[in-house]
Write an enzyme that holds these catalytic residues in place. Structure first.
Site, PDB file in Angstrom:
ATOM      1  N   ARG A 261     -19.150  -6.099  10.167  1.00 14.55           N
ATOM      2  CA  ARG A 261     -18.844  -7.408  10.732  1.00 14.55           C
ATOM      3  C   ARG A 261     -19.226  -8.473   9.702  1.00 14.55           C
ATOM      4  O   ARG A 261     -20.350  -9.011   9.740  1.00 14.55           O
ATOM      5  CB  ARG A 261     -19.622  -7.581  12.032  1.00 14.55           C
ATOM      6  CG  ARG A 261     -19.082  -8.613  13.025  1.00 14.55           C
ATOM      7  CD  ARG A 261     -18.875  -9.938  12.408  1.00 14.55           C
ATOM      8  NE  ARG A 261     -18.572 -10.984  13.363  1.00 14.55           N
ATOM      9  CZ  ARG A 261     -18.284 -12.212  12.969  1.00 14.55           C
ATOM     10  NH1 ARG A 261     -18.239 -12.523  11.669  1.00 14.55           N
ATOM     11  NH2 ARG A 261     -18.044 -13.136  13.852  1.00 14.55           N
TER      12      ARG A 261
ATOM     13  N   ILE B 141       7.364  -5.829  -8.166  1.00 17.37           N
ATOM     14  CA  ILE B 141       8.068  -4.556  -8.300  1.00 17.37           C
ATOM     15  C   ILE B 141       7.175  -3.482  -7.686  1.00 17.37           C
ATOM     16  O   ILE B 141       6.065  -3.228  -8.168  1.00 17.37           O
ATOM     17  CB  ILE B 141       8.327  -4.214  -9.787  1.00 17.37           C
ATOM     18  CG1 ILE B 141       8.841  -5.443 -10.564  1.00 17.37           C
ATOM     19  CG2 ILE B 141       9.253  -3.019  -9.904  1.00 17.37           C
ATOM     20  CD1 ILE B 141      10.244  -5.859 -10.297  1.00 17.37           C
TER      21      ILE B 141
ATOM     22  N   HIS C  46       0.883  -1.190   0.000  1.00 19.78           N
ATOM     23  CA  HIS C  46       0.000   0.000   0.000  1.00 19.78           C
ATOM     24  C   HIS C  46       0.910   1.226   0.000  1.00 19.78           C
ATOM     25  O   HIS C  46       1.760   1.365  -0.867  1.00 19.78           O
ATOM     26  CB  HIS C  46      -0.924  -0.121   1.221  1.00 19.78           C
ATOM     27  CG  HIS C  46      -2.093   0.823   1.251  1.00 19.78           C
ATOM     28  ND1 HIS C  46      -2.475   1.623   0.220  1.00 19.78           N
ATOM     29  CD2 HIS C  46      -2.994   1.089   2.260  1.00 19.78           C
ATOM     30  CE1 HIS C  46      -3.546   2.339   0.557  1.00 19.78           C
ATOM     31  NE2 HIS C  46      -3.876   2.029   1.797  1.00 19.78           N
TER      32      HIS C  46
ATOM     33  N   HIS D 252      -2.227  -2.251  -9.726  1.00 22.22           N
ATOM     34  CA  HIS D 252      -3.257  -1.671  -8.863  1.00 22.22           C
ATOM     35  C   HIS D 252      -4.438  -2.611  -8.708  1.00 22.22           C
ATOM     36  O   HIS D 252      -4.774  -3.351  -9.638  1.00 22.22           O
ATOM     37  CB  HIS D 252      -3.757  -0.334  -9.416  1.00 22.22           C
ATOM     38  CG  HIS D 252      -4.389   0.506  -8.362  1.00 22.22           C
ATOM     39  ND1 HIS D 252      -5.733   0.404  -8.050  1.00 22.22           N
ATOM     40  CD2 HIS D 252      -3.860   1.411  -7.507  1.00 22.22           C
ATOM     41  CE1 HIS D 252      -5.997   1.239  -7.055  1.00 22.22           C
ATOM     42  NE2 HIS D 252      -4.882   1.853  -6.707  1.00 22.22           N
TER      43      HIS D 252
ATOM     44  N   ASP E  80       2.515   5.747  -6.587  1.00 23.18           N
ATOM     45  CA  ASP E  80       3.725   5.761  -5.772  1.00 23.18           C
ATOM     46  C   ASP E  80       5.027   5.859  -6.563  1.00 23.18           C
ATOM     47  O   ASP E  80       6.018   6.371  -6.038  1.00 23.18           O
ATOM     48  CB  ASP E  80       3.777   4.500  -4.888  1.00 23.18           C
ATOM     49  CG  ASP E  80       2.846   4.610  -3.697  1.00 23.18           C
ATOM     50  OD1 ASP E  80       2.655   5.737  -3.207  1.00 23.18           O
ATOM     51  OD2 ASP E  80       2.297   3.574  -3.267  1.00 23.18           O
TER      52      ASP E  80
HETATM   53  C1  LIG Z   1      -1.088   4.135  -3.278  1.00 20.76           C
HETATM   54  C2  LIG Z   1      -1.190   2.653  -3.352  1.00 20.76           C
HETATM   55  O1  LIG Z   1      -1.406   1.984  -2.357  1.00 20.76           O
HETATM   56  S1  LIG Z   1      -1.037   1.946  -4.881  1.00 20.76           S
HETATM   57  C3  LIG Z   1      -0.438   0.314  -4.588  1.00 20.76           C
HETATM   58  C4  LIG Z   1       0.972   0.323  -4.082  1.00 20.76           C
HETATM   59  N1  LIG Z   1       1.507  -1.017  -4.008  1.00 20.76           N
HETATM   60  C5  LIG Z   1       2.479  -1.446  -4.826  1.00 20.76           C
HETATM   61  O2  LIG Z   1       2.984  -0.748  -5.680  1.00 20.76           O
HETATM   62  C6  LIG Z   1       2.947  -2.845  -4.577  1.00 20.76           C
HETATM   63  C7  LIG Z   1       3.150  -3.614  -5.882  1.00 20.76           C
HETATM   64  N2  LIG Z   1       1.871  -3.954  -6.475  1.00 20.76           N
HETATM   65  C8  LIG Z   1       1.157  -5.010  -6.004  1.00 20.76           C
HETATM   66  O3  LIG Z   1       1.584  -5.757  -5.122  1.00 20.76           O
HETATM   67  C9  LIG Z   1      -0.220  -5.254  -6.591  1.00 20.76           C
HETATM   68  O4  LIG Z   1      -0.270  -4.785  -7.918  1.00 20.76           O
HETATM   69  C10 LIG Z   1      -1.326  -4.578  -5.764  1.00 20.76           C
HETATM   70  C11 LIG Z   1      -1.195  -4.948  -4.285  1.00 20.76           C
HETATM   71  C12 LIG Z   1      -1.256  -3.080  -5.879  1.00 20.76           C
HETATM   72  C13 LIG Z   1      -2.670  -5.023  -6.304  1.00 20.76           C
HETATM   73  O5  LIG Z   1      -2.809  -6.359  -6.002  1.00 20.76           O
HETATM   74  P1  LIG Z   1      -3.896  -7.304  -6.670  1.00 20.76           P
HETATM   75  O6  LIG Z   1      -5.088  -6.550  -7.074  1.00 20.76           O
HETATM   76  O7  LIG Z   1      -4.106  -8.414  -5.737  1.00 20.76           O
HETATM   77  O8  LIG Z   1      -3.209  -7.758  -7.995  1.00 20.76           O
HETATM   78  P2  LIG Z   1      -2.474  -9.130  -8.163  1.00 20.76           P
HETATM   79  O9  LIG Z   1      -1.391  -9.181  -7.151  1.00 20.76           O
HETATM   80  O10 LIG Z   1      -3.524 -10.200  -8.157  1.00 20.76           O
HETATM   81  O11 LIG Z   1      -1.862  -9.014  -9.597  1.00 20.76           O
HETATM   82  C14 LIG Z   1      -2.289  -9.710 -10.724  1.00 20.76           C
HETATM   83  C15 LIG Z   1      -1.058 -10.288 -11.429  1.00 20.76           C
HETATM   84  O12 LIG Z   1      -0.124  -9.234 -11.722  1.00 20.76           O
HETATM   85  C16 LIG Z   1       1.097  -9.463 -11.043  1.00 20.76           C
HETATM   86  N3  LIG Z   1       1.537  -8.229 -10.468  1.00 20.76           N
HETATM   87  C17 LIG Z   1       0.758  -7.280  -9.930  1.00 20.76           C
HETATM   88  N4  LIG Z   1       1.494  -6.274  -9.492  1.00 20.76           N
HETATM   89  C18 LIG Z   1       2.770  -6.592  -9.761  1.00 20.76           C
HETATM   90  C19 LIG Z   1       3.984  -5.949  -9.524  1.00 20.76           C
HETATM   91  N5  LIG Z   1       4.021  -4.758  -8.919  1.00 20.76           N
HETATM   92  N6  LIG Z   1       5.118  -6.542  -9.916  1.00 20.76           N
HETATM   93  C20 LIG Z   1       5.088  -7.752 -10.518  1.00 20.76           C
HETATM   94  N7  LIG Z   1       3.953  -8.410 -10.774  1.00 20.76           N
HETATM   95  C21 LIG Z   1       2.809  -7.834 -10.385  1.00 20.76           C
HETATM   96  C22 LIG Z   1       0.768 -10.453  -9.941  1.00 20.76           C
HETATM   97  O13 LIG Z   1       1.887 -11.203  -9.557  1.00 20.76           O
HETATM   98  C23 LIG Z   1      -0.310 -11.278 -10.574  1.00 20.76           C
HETATM   99  O14 LIG Z   1       0.290 -12.200 -11.450  1.00 20.76           O
HETATM  100  P3  LIG Z   1      -0.226 -13.718 -11.521  1.00 20.76           P
HETATM  101  O15 LIG Z   1      -1.652 -13.622 -11.990  1.00 20.76           O
HETATM  102  O16 LIG Z   1       0.704 -14.354 -12.469  1.00 20.76           O
HETATM  103  O17 LIG Z   1      -0.119 -14.229 -10.117  1.00 20.76           O
HETATM  104  O1  LIG Z   2      -6.901   2.163  -3.784  1.00 25.63           O
HETATM  105  C1  LIG Z   2      -5.994   1.405  -3.431  1.00 25.63           C
HETATM  106  O2  LIG Z   2      -6.157   0.169  -3.279  1.00 25.63           O
HETATM  107  C2  LIG Z   2      -4.638   1.904  -3.172  1.00 25.63           C
HETATM  108  C3  LIG Z   2      -4.402   3.300  -3.639  1.00 25.63           C
HETATM  109  O3  LIG Z   2      -4.098   3.560  -4.770  1.00 25.63           O
HETATM  110  C4  LIG Z   2      -4.593   4.385  -2.682  1.00 25.63           C
HETATM  111  O4  LIG Z   2      -5.015   4.134  -1.535  1.00 25.63           O
HETATM  112  O5  LIG Z   2      -4.303   5.545  -3.031  1.00 25.63           O
END
Ligand SMILES: CC(=O)SCCNC(=O)CCNC(=O)[C@H](O)C(C)(C)COP(=O)(O)OP(=O)(O)OC[C@H]1O[C@@H](n2cnc3c(N)ncnc32)[C@H](O)[C@@H]1OP(=O)(O)O
Ligand SMILES: O=C([O-])CC(=O)C(=O)O
Length: 373
Positions: A354, A254, A220, A259, A310
Site C-alpha cells: 500500500r 514499435i 507488456h 525494455h 516478444d
Molecule cells: C515481455 C515484455 O513485456 S517486454 C515489453 C513489451 N512491450 C513492448 O514491446 C512495447 C514497446 N516498448 C515500449 O513501449 C517500452 O520500451 C517499454 C514499455 C517496454 C518500456 O518503457 P519505458 O521503460 O517507460 O521506456 P520509455 O518508454 O521511457 O522509453 C525511453 C525512450 O525510448 C523510446 N522508446 C522506447 N521503446 C520504444 C519503442 N518500442 N518504439 C519506439 N520508441 C521507443 C520512448 O519513446 C522514449 O523516447 P523519448 O525519451 O524520446 O520519449
Molecule cells: O520485465 C518487464 O517489465 C517485462 C518483461 O520483459 C517480462 O515480463 O517478461
C-alpha cells in the site's frame, strides 16, 4: 511524511525482495533461482524449469517424471467450465477468454486455504492450454475437442489440441524453449499485479486472473501479437525498412522493442531469434524472417533500441501456424509459474502493499448546494 518517488512508473524503485530471478543486472542477463536462462533454455524441458521456479530446485529424473505425470492427469475441464467457454463468441479476445476461464475455475475449484496453493497452481498449469484450445476449437471449428491428449509436455498438449494432430519434434522443442524464456521476470507489471493481490491475502485464482489482465496490454505481453500484426503487413525487407522509417518519423511506438529494465539487450531475444530462423528454414520462408531481421537492424541503427523477448516470438509462432491472437495466451501458460511463485513468496513474508500518492488535486473546499453547482 512519505518520500515522493521521482520517476514515473516507479522506475528504479525497489518495491520488495525476491529469490526467484535477476533481470538485467549488468544491462542484460536473466537468471532463474541462480541459473542462467540461456543454460536452462539449452538443456531443460519447460516442466523442469516450472518445477525449479515453483519448488525451488531442479528436479531429478524421478521427480520430473512424477511432476509431468501429475500435470498430465490434471488436463481435463469441468463440464460447467466447458459450458461457460461455449458461450463466449469467436470474436472474443483469447486473453479475455483465459481471464474468464481462470476466474470460473476459481469458482468451481476454490483454493480453500493456502495449503492448497501448490495444487491450485499445478491444476492451472495443466489446464490453461485446455481452456484456450477448447474455446478456440469450439468457437472457430464447431468441435468439442478431447482435452486429455497423451502428449508428454505442456507445449505438445497445446499444439496437439490446436491443430488436431501431434506436433513434430522441432515444434515441441520450440515450445519448450519459448515457455522457458517467458516463465519468470522479477517485478514486471503482471507479476507485481499478482503480488499486490496476494498481499491482501486473496486467493490464488484472483491473483492470477488480475495478472492475466495486466499481461494483456500491448506494452507488456500483448506486444508479441502487436508485433505480428505489424510485420505481416510488410512484403519484403526493403518495404519493412521504408515503413519503419515512417513510423519512427511519426514517433510511433514499435511493439517488441525496448525494455523497462534491460539497457543493452534482452537475453531472451537471441535465443528465440535462433529458433525463429530454424523454423523459417524449415517452412522455406523468404519474407517474414528477413523482414523481422531488417526491423531489428533499423531500430538499432535509428534509435539504439533492441528487440525484447516478444519480437522474434511473433515470427516463430507464426511459422508453427499458431493464430496471432493466441500468442499472448501462450505467454500466460508459461508466466503462470512465475506469478504463482511470486504469490507464494509474498504470502510467506507478507505485509499489505500500500504505497502513498503525491496529491495534486484541489485544496479542501465545502460542498455547494446542488442548485449552486
Ligand atoms: C515481455 C515484455 O513485456 S517486454 C515489453 C513489451 N512491450 C513492448 O514491446 C512495447 C514497446 N516498448 C515500449 O513501449 C517500452 O520500451 C517499454 C514499455 C517496454 C518500456 O518503457 P519505458 O521503460 O517507460 O521506456 P520509455 O518508454 O521511457 O522509453 C525511453 C525512450 O525510448 C523510446 N522508446 C522506447 N521503446 C520504444 C519503442 N518500442 N518504439 C519506439 N520508441 C521507443 C520512448 O519513446 C522514449 O523516447 P523519448 O525519451 O524520446 O520519449
Ligand atoms: O520485465 C518487464 O517489465 C517485462 C518483461 O520483459 C517480462 O515480463 O517478461
Amino acid at each position: 511524511m512519505a518520500k515522493v518517488l521521482s520517476g514515473a512508473g516507479l522506475r528504479g524503485q525497489v518495491a520488495g525482495k525476491t529469490a526467484l530471478s535477476t533481470v538485467g543486472q549488468s544491462g542484460s542477463g536473466l537468471t532463474y533461482r541462480g541459473y542462467d536462462v540461456k543454460d536452462l533454455a539449452n538443456s531443460c524441458q519447460f516442466e523442469e524449469v516450472a518445477y525449479l521456479i515453483l519448488k525451488g530446485k531442479l528436479p531429478n529424473q524421478t521427480e520430473l517424471d512424477e511432476y509431468k505425470a501429475l500435470l498430465k492427469s490434471m488436463r481435463n475441464l469441468p463440464e460447467a467450465l466447458k459450458e461457460v467457454l461455449e458461450r463466449i463468441p469467436a470474436n472474443a479476445h483469447p486473453m479475455d477468454v483465459l481471464r474468464t476461464g481462470c476466474s470460473m475455475l476459481g469458482n468451481l475449484e476454490m483454493e480453500e486455504d493456502f495449503s492448497q496453493q501448490d495444487h491450485a497452481t499445478d491444476r492451472m498449469l495443466a489446464c490453461f492450454p485446455s481452456i484456450i484450445c477448447y474455446w478456440y476449437r469450439y468457437s472457430h471449428d464447431g468441435v468439442r475437442i478431447d482435452v486429455e491428449t497423451d502428449d508428454d509436455s505442456i507445449g505438445a498438449h497445446f499444439l496437439h489440441m490446436l491443430h488436431g494432430e501431434k506436433p513434430n519434434e522441432l515444434h515441441e522443442q520450440v515450445m519448450h524453449v519459448s515457455l522457458i524464456l517467458y516463465a519468470e521476470h522479477e517485478f514486471n507489471a503482471s507479476t507485481f499485479t499478482a503480488r499486490v493481490c496476494a498481499s491482501t491475502l486473496s486467493d490464488m485464482h484472483s491473483c492470477i486472473t488480475g495478472a492475466i489482465g495486466s499481461l494483456r496490454g500491448p506494452l507488456h505481453g500483448g506486444a508479441n501479437e502487436a508485433a505480428m500484426e505489424m510485420i505481416e503487413g510488410f512484403t519484403s525487407a526493403d518495404h519493412a525498412e521504408k515503413e519503419m522509417m515512417g513510423k519512427l518519423e511519426r514517433k510511433e511506438k514499435i511493439m517488441g522493442f525496448g525494455h523497462a529494465i534491460y539497457s543493452e539487450s534482452d537475453p531472451r531475444n537471441e535465443i528465440i531469434k535462433t529458433w525463429s530462423e530454424k523454423l523459417a528454414n524449415d517452412v522455406g520462408d523468404t519474407v517474414l524472417y528477413p523482414v523481422s531481421v531488417r526491423c531489428e537492424e533499423v531500430m538499432k541503427r535509428e534509435k539504439g533500441l533492441f528487440c525484447n523477448a516478444d519480437f522474434f516470438h511473433a515470427s516463430a509462432y507464426n511459422f508453427m501456424n499458431i493464430p496471432t491472437k493466441l500468442f499472448t495466451p501462450i505467454f500466460v501458460m508459461s508466466r503462470l509459474t512465475g506469478w504463482a511463485a511470486h504469490v507464494m513468496e509474498q504470502r510467506a513474508d507478507n505485509r499489505i502493499i500500500r504505497p502513498s500518492a503525491d496529491y495534486t488535486g484541489e485544496e479542501l473546499r465545502s460542498v455547494p448546494d446542488i442548485t449552486e453547482r
